[in-house]
Each structure stands twice: as structure tokens, then as C-alpha cells.
Scaffold this active site. Structure first.
Site, short mmCIF file in Angstrom:
data_model
loop_
_atom_site.label_atom_id
_atom_site.label_comp_id
_atom_site.label_asym_id
_atom_site.label_seq_id
_atom_site.Cartn_x
_atom_site.Cartn_y
_atom_site.Cartn_z
N ARG A 43 0.82 -1.22 0.00
CA ARG A 43 0.00 0.00 0.00
C ARG A 43 0.86 1.27 0.00
O ARG A 43 0.44 2.31 -0.51
CB ARG A 43 -0.95 0.00 1.21
CG ARG A 43 -2.02 1.11 1.20
CD ARG A 43 -2.99 0.92 2.35
NE ARG A 43 -4.09 1.89 2.32
CZ ARG A 43 -4.31 2.82 3.25
NH1 ARG A 43 -3.48 2.91 4.30
NH2 ARG A 43 -5.33 3.64 3.16
N ILE A 69 -7.10 7.69 -0.61
CA ILE A 69 -6.97 6.24 -0.71
C ILE A 69 -7.82 5.68 0.43
O ILE A 69 -7.69 6.12 1.58
CB ILE A 69 -5.50 5.79 -0.61
CG1 ILE A 69 -5.36 4.28 -0.80
CG2 ILE A 69 -4.84 6.24 0.68
CD1 ILE A 69 -3.92 3.80 -0.90
N SER A 70 -8.72 4.76 0.12
CA SER A 70 -9.68 4.30 1.11
C SER A 70 -9.01 3.60 2.29
O SER A 70 -7.94 3.01 2.17
CB SER A 70 -10.70 3.35 0.47
OG SER A 70 -11.52 4.03 -0.44
N GLN A 71 -9.69 3.66 3.43
CA GLN A 71 -9.28 2.93 4.62
C GLN A 71 -9.18 1.44 4.28
O GLN A 71 -10.05 0.88 3.63
CB GLN A 71 -10.34 3.15 5.70
CG GLN A 71 -10.15 2.38 6.98
CD GLN A 71 -11.36 2.49 7.89
OE1 GLN A 71 -12.35 3.14 7.54
NE2 GLN A 71 -11.30 1.86 9.04
#
EC number: 2.1.1.77
Length: 223
Positions: A43, A69-71
Site C-alpha cells: 500500500r 486512498i480508502s481505509q
């Protein structure tokens, strides 16, 4: 890609990733295939260098242009829901590639992934990251996400990473019979929503999963 950069050090190391995966398990993510892919996907490569040390926190992070950027929990939850409901993984659409992190997760779990993004610089970075990671089963294009990708429809599953006020008819109609759409819906109050098309294509069943917070699904493209 530079191996050391891919594997990470310190706060981007595999040990740090493993702690995140354990946290996701504790939060209720049960799909081992989703957890395995997330545990092996770096990530930190999807973030600017200054934020890379926060890559394995379970939180959304900025990627520029008012986007995030999503959790990791949300990425895992949406992916798990999509794959558990989809009858086929042959053709899947992602709406809102953003940094490309969700794209990379999905691409390793489906046969063919189509992905649209409305912000050109983000799209180009996402394409570059797919090449760096050796992911070649993804087609990406610059497009208004709410319209999906009608030329490639129908899709067995659609995942949308931005929230419209209501479910776009265009996305529902691009589902194959028996297909599933996972999408956050709402403005002030948002819910992760699952839309399933009946086997004969005549009916759409809608189910609310849990409250979420996403950036809004906007129209137009940004070059």
C-alpha cells in the site's frame, strides 16, 4: 521495480503489513483470499513518499485532487462483499480508480477488471503502478464514473469507490443478470449498499450493509 522499495522497511515492512491484516481480522474481515492479497500488496507504493510511513494504518489518506486512498478496512469489506455475492468474476468494473490500490487488490482476485477514473493525473499514476506491480488484466480509461463503461458491459460485478446521492441507473443497467453492485450511497448520511440484479434481469434487490464515509461521485473529467 526496486525490490527493497516493494518490500518496504520499518513502518512499510511486511511485519507492519501483517499487523494491519490481524487488525482487519479482528474487525470482522473473514475472507482469507482478500486478506492474503491485501497482505502482499504494498500500500505504501500508492502514496506520496511523505505519507508512506502511514500506509499500514487503518485509515483513509489524501492522494491529492480532493481524493483519498480508502481505509484498508473499507477496501477489504467492499471486496469481500463483492466477491461473496458475485456469481462470476469474469468481468468486473471498478468506478473510481483513484490511487489504484483498490484496483490492484481487485485485479488479483478477478479474471478481467475494467476501471474508470475521472482525474487524468491520478489515472496515469494508477496505470504506472499496475505496470510496476506486473498487473496486466486491467483496462483503464478516463471517464465520468457515474456512466460506468457501457461499451464493455454487461459486468458480473461493479465496485464503486465514490458516493452518489442515489444509485445511478447507468450502473444498475450495466449489471449482467445475477450481477452485483457494491456502492456507497448518500450525501450527508451514507450507507454501503449492495444491489443485486435478478437472474432474469427484471428486478434489482437493494440491501444496506453499514454506514460509511466516501468522497462524492462527481461528474465530468479533470485533465
Amino acid at each position: 521495480m526496486d525490490r527493497l522499495r516493494h518490500e518496504g522497511l520499518g513502518m512499510t515492512s511486511q511485519r507492519t503489513r501483517n499487523r494491519l491484516i490481524q487488525r482487519l481480522r479482528e474487525e470482522g474481515i473473514s475472507s482469507e483470499e482478500v486478506l492474503d492479497v491485501m497482505g502482499s500488496t504494498p500500500r505504501h507504493l500508492f502514496l506520496d513518499e511523505a505519507l508512506a510511513i502511514r500506509a499500514y494504518e487503518d485509515t483513509a489518506l489524501p492522494i491529492g485532487y480532493g481524493q483519498t486512498i480508502s481505509q484498508p478496512y473499507i477496501v477489504a469489506r467492499m471486496t469481500e462483499l463483492l466477491l461473496s455475492r458475485a456469481k462470476s468474476r469474469a468481468r468486473v468494473l471498478e468506478v473510481g480508480a483513484g490511487s489504484g490500490y483498490q484496483t490492484a487488490i481487485l485485479a488479483r482476485l478477478v479474471d478481467k477488471l475494467y476501471s474508470v477514473e475521472r482525474i487524468a493525473p491520478l489515472l496515469e499514476k494508477a496505470r504506472q503502478r499496475m505496470r510496476e506491480l506486473g498487473i496486466f488484466n486491467v483496462e483503464m480509461r478516463l471517464s465520468n464514473g457515474g456512466f460506468g463503461w457501457p461499451e464493455q458491459a454487461p459486468f458480473d460485478a461493479i465496485l464503486c469507490a465514490a458516493a452518489p446521492a442515489s444509485i445511478p441507473d447507468e450502473l444498475r443497467e450495466q449489471l449482467a443478470p445475477g450481477g452485483v453492485l457494491v456502492i456507497p450511497v448518500g450525501s450527508d448520511s451514507q450507507y454501503l449498499t449492495i444491489v443485486t440484479r435478478s437472474e432474469d434481469g427484471s428486478r434489482f434487490d437493494v440491501e444496506k450493509a453499514e454506514p460509511v464515509r466516501f468522497v462524492p461521485l462527481l461528474s465530468g473529467v479533470v485533465r
